[in-house]
Design a protein around this motif. Structure first.
Motif, PDB file in Angstrom:
ATOM      1  N   GLY A   1       0.808  -1.217   0.000  1.00 44.97           N
ATOM      2  CA  GLY A   1       0.000   0.000   0.000  1.00 44.97           C
ATOM      3  C   GLY A   1       0.838   1.263   0.000  1.00 44.97           C
ATOM      4  O   GLY A   1       0.315   2.376   0.030  1.00 44.97           O
ATOM      5  N   SER A   2       2.179   1.103  -0.066  1.00 42.51           N
ATOM      6  CA  SER A   2       3.023   2.283   0.157  1.00 42.51           C
ATOM      7  C   SER A   2       3.332   3.087  -1.102  1.00 42.51           C
ATOM      8  O   SER A   2       4.130   4.006  -1.076  1.00 42.51           O
ATOM      9  CB  SER A   2       4.347   1.841   0.788  1.00 42.51           C
ATOM     10  N   ASP A   3       2.724   2.722  -2.219  1.00 40.13           N
ATOM     11  CA  ASP A   3       2.924   3.429  -3.497  1.00 40.13           C
ATOM     12  C   ASP A   3       4.339   3.326  -4.068  1.00 40.13           C
ATOM     13  O   ASP A   3       4.566   2.648  -5.052  1.00 40.13           O
ATOM     14  CB  ASP A   3       2.526   4.913  -3.410  1.00 40.13           C
ATOM     15  N   MET A   4       5.298   3.980  -3.427  1.00 39.42           N
ATOM     16  CA  MET A   4       6.610   4.154  -4.050  1.00 39.42           C
ATOM     17  C   MET A   4       7.417   2.860  -4.129  1.00 39.42           C
ATOM     18  O   MET A   4       7.915   2.490  -5.198  1.00 39.42           O
ATOM     19  CB  MET A   4       7.393   5.207  -3.236  1.00 39.42           C
TER      20      MET A   4
ATOM     21  N   LEU B   1       6.211   0.357  -6.615  1.00 43.72           N
ATOM     22  CA  LEU B   1       6.381   0.915  -7.968  1.00 43.72           C
ATOM     23  C   LEU B   1       7.805   0.715  -8.447  1.00 43.72           C
ATOM     24  O   LEU B   1       8.044   0.305  -9.579  1.00 43.72           O
ATOM     25  CB  LEU B   1       6.116   2.427  -7.941  1.00 43.72           C
TER      26      LEU B   1
ATOM     27  N   ALA C   1       1.944   0.667 -13.291  1.00 47.55           N
ATOM     28  CA  ALA C   1       1.891   1.626 -12.182  1.00 47.55           C
ATOM     29  C   ALA C   1       0.451   1.748 -11.683  1.00 47.55           C
ATOM     30  O   ALA C   1       0.192   1.763 -10.476  1.00 47.55           O
ATOM     31  CB  ALA C   1       2.418   2.981 -12.633  1.00 47.55           C
TER      32      ALA C   1
ATOM     33  N   SER D   1      -0.279  -1.262  -9.663  1.00 47.33           N
ATOM     34  CA  SER D   1       0.432  -1.234  -8.395  1.00 47.33           C
ATOM     35  C   SER D   1      -0.224  -0.238  -7.429  1.00 47.33           C
ATOM     36  O   SER D   1      -0.463  -0.544  -6.255  1.00 47.33           O
ATOM     37  CB  SER D   1       1.890  -0.844  -8.668  1.00 47.33           C
ATOM     38  N   LEU D   2      -0.562   0.939  -7.964  1.00 49.03           N
ATOM     39  CA  LEU D   2      -1.160   1.967  -7.094  1.00 49.03           C
ATOM     40  C   LEU D   2      -2.563   1.595  -6.641  1.00 49.03           C
ATOM     41  O   LEU D   2      -3.100   2.195  -5.710  1.00 49.03           O
ATOM     42  CB  LEU D   2      -1.186   3.315  -7.829  1.00 49.03           C
ATOM     43  N   SER D   3      -3.164   0.591  -7.301  1.00 51.21           N
ATOM     44  CA  SER D   3      -4.520   0.232  -6.897  1.00 51.21           C
ATOM     45  C   SER D   3      -4.518  -0.459  -5.526  1.00 51.21           C
ATOM     46  O   SER D   3      -5.567  -0.744  -4.964  1.00 51.21           O
ATOM     47  CB  SER D   3      -5.215  -0.622  -7.956  1.00 51.21           C
TER      48      SER D   3
ATOM     49  N   GLY E   1      -2.691   1.133  -3.215  1.00 46.80           N
ATOM     50  CA  GLY E   1      -2.344   2.282  -2.387  1.00 46.80           C
ATOM     51  C   GLY E   1      -3.285   3.435  -2.666  1.00 46.80           C
ATOM     52  O   GLY E   1      -4.500   3.325  -2.474  1.00 46.80           O
ATOM     53  N   SER E   2      -2.722   4.518  -3.259  1.00 45.84           N
ATOM     54  CA  SER E   2      -3.565   5.709  -3.387  1.00 45.84           C
ATOM     55  C   SER E   2      -4.702   5.567  -4.390  1.00 45.84           C
ATOM     56  O   SER E   2      -5.625   6.383  -4.363  1.00 45.84           O
ATOM     57  CB  SER E   2      -2.741   6.949  -3.694  1.00 45.84           C
ATOM     58  N   LEU E   3      -4.667   4.561  -5.267  1.00 47.08           N
ATOM     59  CA  LEU E   3      -5.792   4.413  -6.198  1.00 47.08           C
ATOM     60  C   LEU E   3      -6.757   3.307  -5.747  1.00 47.08           C
ATOM     61  O   LEU E   3      -7.558   2.812  -6.548  1.00 47.08           O
ATOM     62  CB  LEU E   3      -5.287   4.101  -7.611  1.00 47.08           C
TER      63      LEU E   3
END
Ligand code: PFF
Length: 470
Positions: free
Chosen positions: A163-166, A169, A380, A383-385, A387-389
């Motif tokens: 969930g950490s985004d970076m 990614l 991306a 992956s972001l889904s 976390g922030s998405l």
């Protein structure tokens, strides 16, 4: 698109898929095709599916599906690829010029591209977990004696990471770059050489793990769960899941085998290649059962933990943290998973790379860049889904889950259906027979059964999977 075709041909021409590129050796053909097949599907998805669908009963159905359906469908796809000697779209165009069958190939290219978008993300997690096992960071502070506390520690760790985004990614991008590096080197120097190195390594790692798992106290109970079939567990939905697992694990239906077979030399025996690859892939899946179930029983873990991401990123680290030398077992395990994922992502990516190379007449390096660069964006998003998405939903699912469901439950069976219908009924007369029987008498004797399955059994069973998933 149909206008651009060359004349139909049912025999293998010597020119390879990328204008002369062919796999060099028989071992290379097997290693590359096996590398594509053995991936997260056999190592990770299979034990989870087996657990959820009744252990031994699922295993039995899976074996039957590989034998009855997997091998003939693999033959249909490899025949199409070797006869067409082009990418998934071009092979259809070559065998059915001026017709619309190329759309089936295009759907395969689309499916493989969408699948790599999310597959690459999980492969990236594996890379990070391998790194964290080597550095020891994964096990820092995991000293609790209580299984419950350990589980929650690793659960937290996984959720925080994905969930950490970076961080995820970055590892996804590294995986894409690794793939691009191998793929740019071409068919022999890239795909074949990488597979020749990685597949033996994978088998050595599997062997080490199975010896360890079999010597654990209480291993017998796990083996009994895995191997003893409880026939009362067999239902339509279990059968459909076994069929779905067969397609997933043998890389059927989405153009991978069409693409790879376009690199098979004319001397390749398609029947023995398909049988060897299917048997070895099944062997890997069974070995994974032999590793996972004794371990889970021996460590008194909850079987329901085998589902989803939990098995690999929570349950196994929990087990490793309790084993003597567990950190190094963890390194070996994530290395095994990474090798399996890498050879599969290479094959998934190759479908669209050869497509661009052939349809748009690009060099290999240009085609690799054209296909891999947008992947940074698609992966991306997947992956972001986590976390922030996470709140961005398509039909009530996150981007990652939507792509996973849409491709594996829908696109894959639709493409596989088109392949068997085409090869069974619409390809130029004799294409399947010439390709299947050109290297031996056993193949000639088996041909009527293979043809019957490709024409009748496979289309019906694929429709069953499709209807069940609806
Ligand atoms: N066969 C590989 C696996 O089991 O992971 C790669 C793969 C191919 C996955 C095709 C999914 C798929 F639809």
């Amino acid at each position: 698109m149909g206008k651009n075709t060359t004349t139909s041909s049912s025999s293998a021409s010597p020119a390879g898929g990328s204008g002369g590129a062919l796999f060099k050796t028989k071992a290379g053909v097997i290693a590359a095709t096996l590398g594509s097949a053995v991936g997260l599907g056999s190592i990770w998805r299979f034990p989870a599916e087996a657990q959820a669908n009744g252990g031994g009963a699922f295993l039995l159905l899976y074996l039957a599906c590989v034998l009855v359906l997997g091998i003939p469908v693999m033959l249909a796809e490899t025949s199409l690829g070797r006869a067409g000697r082009a990418d998934a779209v071009g092979s259809y165009m070559k065998l059915a010029p001026g017709k619309h069958w190329w759309i089936a190939g295009a759907l395969g290219v689309l499916a493989s591209y969408l699948i790599i978008s999310f597959y690459m993300v999980v492969a990236g997690w594996t890379l990070q977990y391998l790194w964290d096992s080597i550095s020891g960071a994964l096990y820092d502070g995991a000293v609790s004696e209580s299984a419950l506390a350990l589980e929650s520690t690793f659960h937290h760790r996984m959720e925080r990471y994905i969930g950490s985004d970076m961080a995820p990614l970055i590892s996804t991008f590294v995986m894409i770059a690794l793939n691009a590096g191998v793929l740019m080197m071409g068919v022999q120097k890239g795909i074949e050489r990488a597979s020749n190195i990685m597949m033996p390594l994978l088998f050595v790692l599997l062997l080490i793990f199975s010896i360890y798992a079999l010597t654990l106290p209480g291993a017998g109970e796990g083996l009994e769960f895995f191997f003893r079939p409880d026939f009362s567990k067999i239902t339509w939905s279990v059968a459909a899941n076994a069929l779905g697992q067969t397609f997933f694990s043998l890389s059927l239906g989405i153009g991978i085998l069409i693409t790879y077979a376009s690199y098979y030399p004319s001397s390749t025996n398609l029947v023995s290649t398909s049988v060897t690859v299917s048997v070895l892939t099944t062997f890997v899946a069974v070995m994974m059962g032999v590793i996972i179930f004794p371990t889970v029983f021996s460590f008194n873990l909850d079987l329901s933990q085998l589902r989803g991401t939990t098995l690999v990123f929570v349950t196994l680290p929990e087990v490793f943290s309790q084993m003597p030398g567990g950190r190094w077992w963890s390194v070996l395990f994530f290395l095994l998973l990474l090798v399996a994922a890498l050879t599969s992502t290479i094959s998934l990516s190759e479908v669209s790379i050869l497509f661009v190379q052939k349809r748009f007449r690009r060099s290999r390096v240009a085609a690799t860049l054209i296909m891999m660069c947008p992947l940074f964006l698609f992966s991306a998003l997947c992956s972001l889904s986590f976390g922030s998405l996470a709140d961005l939903k398509l039909f009530g699912l996150t981007i990652f889950n939507f792509l996973d469901t849409f491709t594996t439950n829908w696109l894959l069976p639709v493409c596989a259906f088109c392949t068997v219908i085409f090869m069974g009924w619409f390809a130029p007369r004799g294409t399947l027979r010439d390709q299947v029987t050109d290297r031996g008498t056993v193949a000639t004797r088996l041909y009527p059964a293979i043809c019957f399955i490709v024409r009748w059994v496979a289309p019906v069973l694929i429709l069953v999977i499709l209807i069940t998933s609806i």
